[in-house]
Motif scaffolding. Sequence first.
Motif, short mmCIF file in Angstrom:
data_model
loop_
_atom_site.label_atom_id
_atom_site.label_comp_id
_atom_site.label_asym_id
_atom_site.label_seq_id
_atom_site.Cartn_x
_atom_site.Cartn_y
_atom_site.Cartn_z
N ALA A 152 0.84 -1.20 0.00
CA ALA A 152 0.00 0.00 0.00
C ALA A 152 0.87 1.25 0.00
CB ALA A 152 -0.93 -0.01 1.21
N ALA A 153 1.94 1.22 0.79
CA ALA A 153 2.83 2.38 0.87
C ALA A 153 3.49 2.66 -0.48
CB ALA A 153 3.89 2.16 1.94
N LEU A 154 3.70 1.59 -1.26
CA LEU A 154 4.42 1.74 -2.54
C LEU A 154 3.49 2.02 -3.73
CD1 LEU A 154 7.04 -1.14 -2.18
CD2 LEU A 154 7.47 1.32 -2.07
N LEU A 155 2.19 1.99 -3.48
CA LEU A 155 1.23 2.11 -4.60
C LEU A 155 1.51 3.27 -5.55
CD1 LEU A 155 -2.44 1.49 -3.38
CD2 LEU A 155 -1.25 0.37 -5.29
N GLY A 156 1.74 4.45 -4.98
CA GLY A 156 1.93 5.64 -5.81
C GLY A 156 3.37 5.83 -6.25
N ASP A 157 4.22 4.81 -6.04
CA ASP A 157 5.64 4.89 -6.42
C ASP A 157 6.29 6.14 -5.80
OD1 ASP A 157 7.92 4.01 -7.61
OD2 ASP A 157 7.50 4.92 -9.56
N PRO A 158 6.11 6.34 -4.47
CA PRO A 158 6.58 7.58 -3.86
C PRO A 158 8.10 7.60 -3.68
CG PRO A 158 5.72 6.13 -2.18
CD PRO A 158 5.52 5.42 -3.48
N GLY A 159 8.66 8.82 -3.65
CA GLY A 159 10.11 8.96 -3.43
C GLY A 159 10.48 8.89 -1.97
N VAL A 160 9.47 9.05 -1.09
CA VAL A 160 9.73 9.08 0.35
C VAL A 160 8.91 8.00 1.03
CG1 VAL A 160 9.52 10.49 2.44
CG2 VAL A 160 10.17 11.57 0.29
N LEU A 161 9.55 7.24 1.92
CA LEU A 161 8.84 6.19 2.66
C LEU A 161 9.08 6.33 4.15
CD1 LEU A 161 9.69 3.50 0.11
CD2 LEU A 161 7.37 3.87 0.94
N LEU A 162 7.99 6.26 4.91
CA LEU A 162 8.08 6.31 6.37
C LEU A 162 7.56 4.99 6.91
CD1 LEU A 162 6.46 9.82 7.06
CD2 LEU A 162 8.86 9.27 6.82
N LEU A 163 8.42 4.24 7.57
CA LEU A 163 8.01 2.93 8.09
C LEU A 163 8.19 2.93 9.60
CD1 LEU A 163 9.98 0.83 5.41
CD2 LEU A 163 7.63 1.63 5.27
N ASP A 164 7.09 2.75 10.32
CA ASP A 164 7.14 2.78 11.79
C ASP A 164 7.24 1.34 12.30
OD1 ASP A 164 7.15 3.80 14.32
OD2 ASP A 164 5.04 4.38 14.36
N GLU A 165 8.38 1.00 12.85
CA GLU A 165 8.62 -0.33 13.43
C GLU A 165 8.19 -1.47 12.50
OE1 GLU A 165 9.82 -0.72 16.62
OE2 GLU A 165 9.39 1.19 17.62
N PRO A 166 8.69 -1.51 11.28
CA PRO A 166 8.18 -2.51 10.32
C PRO A 166 8.55 -3.96 10.67
CG PRO A 166 10.06 -1.37 9.38
CD PRO A 166 9.75 -0.68 10.67
N VAL A 167 9.56 -4.17 11.50
CA VAL A 167 9.94 -5.57 11.78
C VAL A 167 9.30 -6.11 13.04
CG1 VAL A 167 12.14 -5.28 10.58
CG2 VAL A 167 12.08 -5.06 13.05
N ASN A 168 8.53 -5.25 13.74
CA ASN A 168 7.89 -5.73 14.98
C ASN A 168 7.09 -7.00 14.78
OD1 ASN A 168 8.74 -4.11 16.95
ND2 ASN A 168 6.78 -3.08 17.32
N GLY A 169 7.38 -8.00 15.56
CA GLY A 169 6.56 -9.21 15.53
C GLY A 169 6.83 -10.12 14.34
N LEU A 170 7.87 -9.85 13.54
CA LEU A 170 8.12 -10.69 12.38
C LEU A 170 9.11 -11.81 12.70
CD1 LEU A 170 8.36 -8.27 9.36
CD2 LEU A 170 6.41 -9.49 10.27
N ASP A 171 9.01 -12.91 11.95
CA ASP A 171 9.98 -14.00 12.13
C ASP A 171 11.25 -13.65 11.35
OD1 ASP A 171 9.44 -14.47 9.49
OD2 ASP A 171 8.22 -16.23 9.82
N PRO A 172 12.34 -14.40 11.56
CA PRO A 172 13.61 -14.04 10.92
C PRO A 172 13.53 -13.89 9.40
CG PRO A 172 13.98 -15.70 12.59
CD PRO A 172 12.49 -15.53 12.49
N ASP A 173 12.72 -14.73 8.73
CA ASP A 173 12.57 -14.59 7.27
C ASP A 173 11.95 -13.26 6.89
OD1 ASP A 173 13.71 -16.82 6.39
OD2 ASP A 173 11.85 -17.99 6.20
N GLY A 174 10.90 -12.90 7.64
CA GLY A 174 10.19 -11.63 7.39
C GLY A 174 11.12 -10.46 7.65
N ILE A 175 11.91 -10.55 8.72
CA ILE A 175 12.83 -9.46 9.06
C ILE A 175 13.85 -9.28 7.93
CG2 ILE A 175 14.71 -8.76 10.62
CD1 ILE A 175 13.07 -10.04 12.90
N ARG A 176 14.40 -10.41 7.45
CA ARG A 176 15.40 -10.33 6.38
C ARG A 176 14.77 -9.73 5.12
NH1 ARG A 176 16.76 -15.42 5.08
NH2 ARG A 176 17.33 -15.76 7.26
N TRP A 177 13.54 -10.13 4.85
CA TRP A 177 12.86 -9.63 3.66
C TRP A 177 12.70 -8.11 3.72
CZ3 TRP A 177 8.02 -7.24 3.13
CH2 TRP A 177 7.66 -7.00 1.80
N ILE A 178 12.22 -7.60 4.88
CA ILE A 178 12.01 -6.15 5.01
C ILE A 178 13.34 -5.41 4.90
CG2 ILE A 178 11.36 -4.31 6.62
CD1 ILE A 178 8.83 -5.57 7.04
#
Length: 314
Positions: A152-178
């Motif tokens: 959703a954040a990438l929908l408009g192909d924006p030049g600026v991204l704000l991610l608040d605690e994106p790895v919270n609660g993720l498993d190691p695979d998810g963390i590596r992916w982010i």
Amino acid sequence: MRGPDAAARVGRMIEVRELTKRYGGTAALDGLSFEVRPGTVTGFLGPNGSGKSTCMRVLLGLAAADSGAALVNGRRYRELERPLHEVGALLDASAGHGDRTARDHLRCLARTHGIGDRRVTGLLERVGLAGVARRRIGGFSLGMRQRLGIAAALLGDPGVLLLDEPVNGLDPDGIRWIRELMRALAAEGRTVLVSSHLMGEMALTADRLVVVGRGRLIADTSVAELERRFRRGVLVRTPRAAELAAALAEAGATVSTEDGGIAVHGSTAEEIGELAAARGIPLYEVATRSASLEEAYMELTADSVAHRAEEVAR
Ligand SMILES: Nc1ncnc2c1ncn2[C@@H]1O[C@H](COP(=O)(O)OP(=O)(O)OP(=O)(O)O)[C@@H](O)[C@H]1O
């Protein structure tokens, strides 16, 4: 905002200037200023309650500051003509209608900005949700929701991204992916600001760090500079320790005995090596010691953490 100043500001992408915000007796933001540059992942770090989320919410026009400015591409959020195309955000992964499919959720958002279905399909692939695009969000795991939030954040192909605690609660695979995604987004020239209270995580992802405590700026630095600032001297092992120690002291360094070697402060590994070579003193080991970034961070934020503990206890 016009003239050369405005042009310079546009290039800076995110600018927070003297931002202040109070909630009753609490100063969530207390004169906070910093800039975030394009092409980098900038970690936004601080202990719990230091004002990171509040700052992001002000940048996104979701909270009003009492004073100061929070600008994206030189403008306040509400002045952006096509916000989704300028700034994308991941704030709360639980957002979204549980009854909707992932694809419909993105399509609804896309339509508000005239973005076509092809972009939605492409993004579902990019975030690894193509296989579950027709499943309802209600049954999604936290990791799948984070991926959807990022799409959703990438929908408009924006030049600026704000991610608040994106790895919270993720498993190691998810963390590596982010982590890899954030690096790729920065490599595409975007400005990526990502909040966390885990220095260890940021050390693996970020190029720069903005550290806050009690709503104020504590450090705005590159990861490399922070490591340099928290060097803990040089440990040297040599069979002629007393002789080398005397020569180093004479040259102005501070020397103490430690761990079967000598600990030297006020001299670099290169200077020590040259001084030893000039006197024919063999060196078995010369190791520059740094505090871990985690230790550096603990030291930087110790005051804010202590203050917060007092506040909570009151
Ligand atoms: N809506 C609100 N109403 C009252 N106080 C608030 C509100 N939002 C934030 N605060 C307070 O403002 C301060 C900063 O909170 P904020 O959530 O911005 O910090 P944070 O750095 O994001 O913390 P965390 O790492 O815990 O998410 C805290 O003392 C918090 O309790």
